[in-house]
Design a protein around this motif. Structure first.
Motif, short mmCIF file in Angstrom:
data_model
loop_
_atom_site.label_atom_id
_atom_site.label_comp_id
_atom_site.label_asym_id
_atom_site.label_seq_id
_atom_site.Cartn_x
_atom_site.Cartn_y
_atom_site.Cartn_z
N ASP A 33 0.84 -1.20 0.00
CA ASP A 33 0.00 0.00 0.00
C ASP A 33 0.87 1.25 0.00
N VAL A 34 0.35 2.29 -0.65
CA VAL A 34 1.00 3.60 -0.68
C VAL A 34 -0.01 4.62 -0.17
N VAL A 35 0.42 5.41 0.81
CA VAL A 35 -0.46 6.42 1.40
C VAL A 35 0.17 7.79 1.20
N PHE A 36 -0.59 8.68 0.56
CA PHE A 36 -0.18 10.07 0.38
C PHE A 36 -0.81 10.90 1.49
N LEU A 37 -0.02 11.76 2.12
CA LEU A 37 -0.51 12.62 3.19
C LEU A 37 -0.31 14.08 2.78
N TYR A 38 -1.43 14.76 2.55
CA TYR A 38 -1.42 16.16 2.13
C TYR A 38 -1.79 17.05 3.32
N GLY A 39 -1.28 18.26 3.33
CA GLY A 39 -1.69 19.21 4.35
C GLY A 39 -0.55 20.14 4.74
N GLU A 40 -0.94 21.24 5.34
CA GLU A 40 0.01 22.25 5.75
C GLU A 40 0.93 21.73 6.86
N ILE A 41 2.01 22.44 7.08
CA ILE A 41 2.92 22.13 8.18
C ILE A 41 2.15 22.25 9.50
N GLY A 42 2.32 21.27 10.36
CA GLY A 42 1.71 21.32 11.69
C GLY A 42 0.28 20.84 11.79
N VAL A 43 -0.29 20.34 10.71
CA VAL A 43 -1.70 19.96 10.71
C VAL A 43 -1.94 18.55 11.26
N GLY A 44 -0.88 17.76 11.44
CA GLY A 44 -1.05 16.47 12.08
C GLY A 44 -0.61 15.26 11.28
N LYS A 45 0.04 15.46 10.16
CA LYS A 45 0.46 14.33 9.31
C LYS A 45 1.44 13.41 10.05
N THR A 46 2.48 13.98 10.59
CA THR A 46 3.50 13.18 11.27
C THR A 46 2.95 12.57 12.55
N THR A 47 2.08 13.26 13.25
CA THR A 47 1.45 12.70 14.45
C THR A 47 0.64 11.47 14.08
N PHE A 48 -0.12 11.54 13.00
CA PHE A 48 -0.88 10.39 12.53
C PHE A 48 0.06 9.23 12.19
N ASN A 111 6.73 -3.23 0.62
CA ASN A 111 6.76 -2.41 1.83
C ASN A 111 5.46 -1.62 1.95
N LEU A 112 5.27 -0.97 3.07
CA LEU A 112 4.22 0.03 3.22
C LEU A 112 4.91 1.38 3.05
N THR A 113 4.39 2.21 2.17
CA THR A 113 5.03 3.49 1.86
C THR A 113 4.11 4.64 2.26
N LEU A 114 4.61 5.52 3.11
CA LEU A 114 3.88 6.71 3.58
C LEU A 114 4.63 7.93 3.06
N ILE A 115 3.92 8.82 2.36
CA ILE A 115 4.60 9.94 1.70
C ILE A 115 3.94 11.27 2.08
N GLU A 116 4.70 12.10 2.80
CA GLU A 116 4.26 13.47 3.06
C GLU A 116 4.73 14.36 1.91
N ILE A 129 -3.88 5.52 -1.46
CA ILE A 129 -4.85 6.11 -0.54
C ILE A 129 -4.33 7.50 -0.23
N SER A 130 -5.18 8.49 -0.37
CA SER A 130 -4.77 9.87 -0.10
C SER A 130 -5.51 10.39 1.12
N LEU A 131 -4.75 10.97 2.04
CA LEU A 131 -5.30 11.57 3.24
C LEU A 131 -5.07 13.07 3.16
N PHE A 132 -6.15 13.82 3.25
CA PHE A 132 -6.08 15.28 3.16
C PHE A 132 -6.33 15.87 4.55
N PHE A 133 -5.28 16.38 5.18
CA PHE A 133 -5.38 16.99 6.50
C PHE A 133 -5.66 18.47 6.32
N GLU A 134 -6.62 19.01 7.09
CA GLU A 134 -6.99 20.42 6.94
C GLU A 134 -7.20 21.08 8.29
N TYR A 135 -6.85 22.34 8.35
CA TYR A 135 -7.23 23.19 9.47
C TYR A 135 -8.63 23.72 9.20
N GLU A 136 -9.40 23.92 10.25
CA GLU A 136 -10.73 24.51 10.12
C GLU A 136 -10.95 25.52 11.25
#
Length: 149
Positions: A33-48, A111-116, A129-136
C-alpha cells in the motif's frame, strides 16, 4: 472495516481521535500500500504516522520506536514485524531526478510506503490512498478526508 467514505470529513482536533483513526488504519493497510498525506505544516500528518507505525509495532509485539519527521533525511524506515514501513517527506525535493535518487519507487510492492508532500509524484503512483489533513475554524480544529485512487 469501514473507516470513511470518499470525501467524508473526520474530526481529528483531539489527538485521541488521531490515535483512534491511526489504529483503524493499522488493521487495514498492508504490504504494497502507498499512502499520500497532504496538508500544511503542523496539521497532524506526522502525528498520525507516529501512531500508525506504533500500532503496527504493538500488533507485532515489537518495541515502539520514536517516529519523527524525515524532513532532513528524506526517509525513515521502521520495522512492522511483517514488512518495512518507509516514511518519506518530499518537502525539500525540487525535481523528479531527486526523487529518483532516493529510490522512492523501488520495491514499493514489498513495503508500506507513507509519503508526506506527495504533490511532486502524484501522477507516478496510480493505486494509492490519499489523506487530506486540513485546518478549520481559524486553525481551532483539524479534520481529515480520505480518498482511494
Amino acid at each position: 472495516m469501514r473507516i470513511a467514505t470518499n470525501s467524508e470529513k473526520i474530526d481529528i482536533t483531539l489527538e485521541v481521535d488521531t490515535v483512534k483513526l491511526a489504529k483503524k488504519f493499522s488493521h487495514i493497510l498492508k504490504k504494497g500500500d502507498v499512502v499520500f498525506l497532504y496538508g500544511e505544516i503542523g496539521v497532524g500528518k506526522t502525528t498520525f504516522i507516529k501512531h500508525l507505525i506504533n500500532n503496527f509495532q504493538k500488533n507485532s509485539d515489537l518495541k515502539l520506536t520514536e517516529v519523527t519527521s524525515p524532513t532532513f533525511n528524506l526517509v525513515n524506515e521502521y520495522d512492522s514485524g511483517d514488512f518495512i514501513i518507509y516514511h518519506y517527506d518530499l518537502f525539500r525535493l525540487k525535481n523528479i531526478q531527486e526523487i529518483n535518487n532516493i529510490g522512492l519507487l523501488e520495491n514499493i510492492d514489498k513495503n508500506l510506503t507513507l509519503i508526506e508532500w506527495p504533490e511532486k509524484i502524484e501522477k507516478m503512483i496510480k493505486n494509492r490512498i490519499s489523506l487530506f489533513f486540513e485546518y478549520e475554524n481559524n486553525f481551532d480544529r483539524r479534520s481529515i478526508k480520505i480518498q482511494r485512487f
